[in-house]
Enzyme design. Sequence first.
Site, mmCIF file in Angstrom:
data_model
loop_
_atom_site.group_PDB
_atom_site.id
_atom_site.type_symbol
_atom_site.label_atom_id
_atom_site.label_comp_id
_atom_site.label_asym_id
_atom_site.label_seq_id
_atom_site.Cartn_x
_atom_site.Cartn_y
_atom_site.Cartn_z
ATOM 1 N N GLY A 105 0.794 -1.228 0.000
ATOM 2 C CA GLY A 105 0.000 0.000 0.000
ATOM 3 C C GLY A 105 0.824 1.275 0.000
ATOM 4 O O GLY A 105 0.578 2.176 -0.784
ATOM 5 N N GLU A 106 1.826 1.383 0.845
ATOM 6 C CA GLU A 106 2.598 2.614 0.993
ATOM 7 C C GLU A 106 3.942 2.641 0.261
ATOM 8 O O GLU A 106 4.333 3.684 -0.235
ATOM 9 C CB GLU A 106 2.829 2.911 2.480
ATOM 10 N N PRO A 107 4.707 1.546 0.205
ATOM 11 C CA PRO A 107 6.048 1.644 -0.385
ATOM 12 C C PRO A 107 6.129 2.263 -1.783
ATOM 13 O O PRO A 107 7.063 3.025 -2.043
ATOM 14 C CB PRO A 107 6.544 0.188 -0.372
ATOM 15 N N PRO A 108 5.197 2.013 -2.702
ATOM 16 C CA PRO A 108 5.333 2.602 -4.041
ATOM 17 C C PRO A 108 5.198 4.128 -4.075
ATOM 18 O O PRO A 108 5.552 4.761 -5.066
ATOM 19 C CB PRO A 108 4.206 1.956 -4.847
ATOM 20 N N PHE A 109 4.704 4.708 -3.001
ATOM 21 C CA PHE A 109 4.538 6.160 -2.930
ATOM 22 C C PHE A 109 5.832 6.884 -3.292
ATOM 23 O O PHE A 109 5.837 7.849 -4.049
ATOM 24 C CB PHE A 109 4.084 6.538 -1.516
#
Length: 187
Positions: free
Chosen positions: A122-126
């Site tokens: 959910g967050e790492p690709p940000f």
Amino acid sequence: YDRSQARGRPFYYFAFGAACVEVVVDTLTGEYKMLRADILHDVGDSLNPAIDIGQVEGGFIQGMGWLTTEELVWNAKGKLMTNGPASYKIPAVADMPLDLRVKLVENRKNPEDTVFHSKAVGEPPFMLGIAAWCAIKDAVASMADYKVQPDIDAPATPERVLWGCEQMRQAAAQQQSAEQELETVTH
């Protein structure tokens, strides 16, 4: 993890990703278009590749928006003026790369004992959105043959990109003048 000693294991596992973005910049207006983005992301042993790809796309676009369109503006009294959809620009369909390609790292399950050896996505690709900001800066740097880097703060709004283009025009003119002066001296 012992915070006071800064020792131990603060993270259960790491997720890795890489992104490459191609942009075109209008050097007369500072406007730009994301032409293509290629992303490779590690999600461990994916539970559902379609969902994970959607999560990577969403995280990347959110990060891209954070670094290109989402400008925070406060008034003299410290009140946030960009606090709603009329004044705060999140990325829209027209801001998306025309060609967005996402691949998941294959055959690499999480060595940790997670659910089916998957990894959170959910967050790492940000943070992969930084590739869009870097692509814009690199395109502008091409105006001075990549010999200097423009000062383009995030978010890279068209106004800031235009200022960067003006910096590169000045740098290119100074470089040309210095080269002509050197040529004159050597003759």
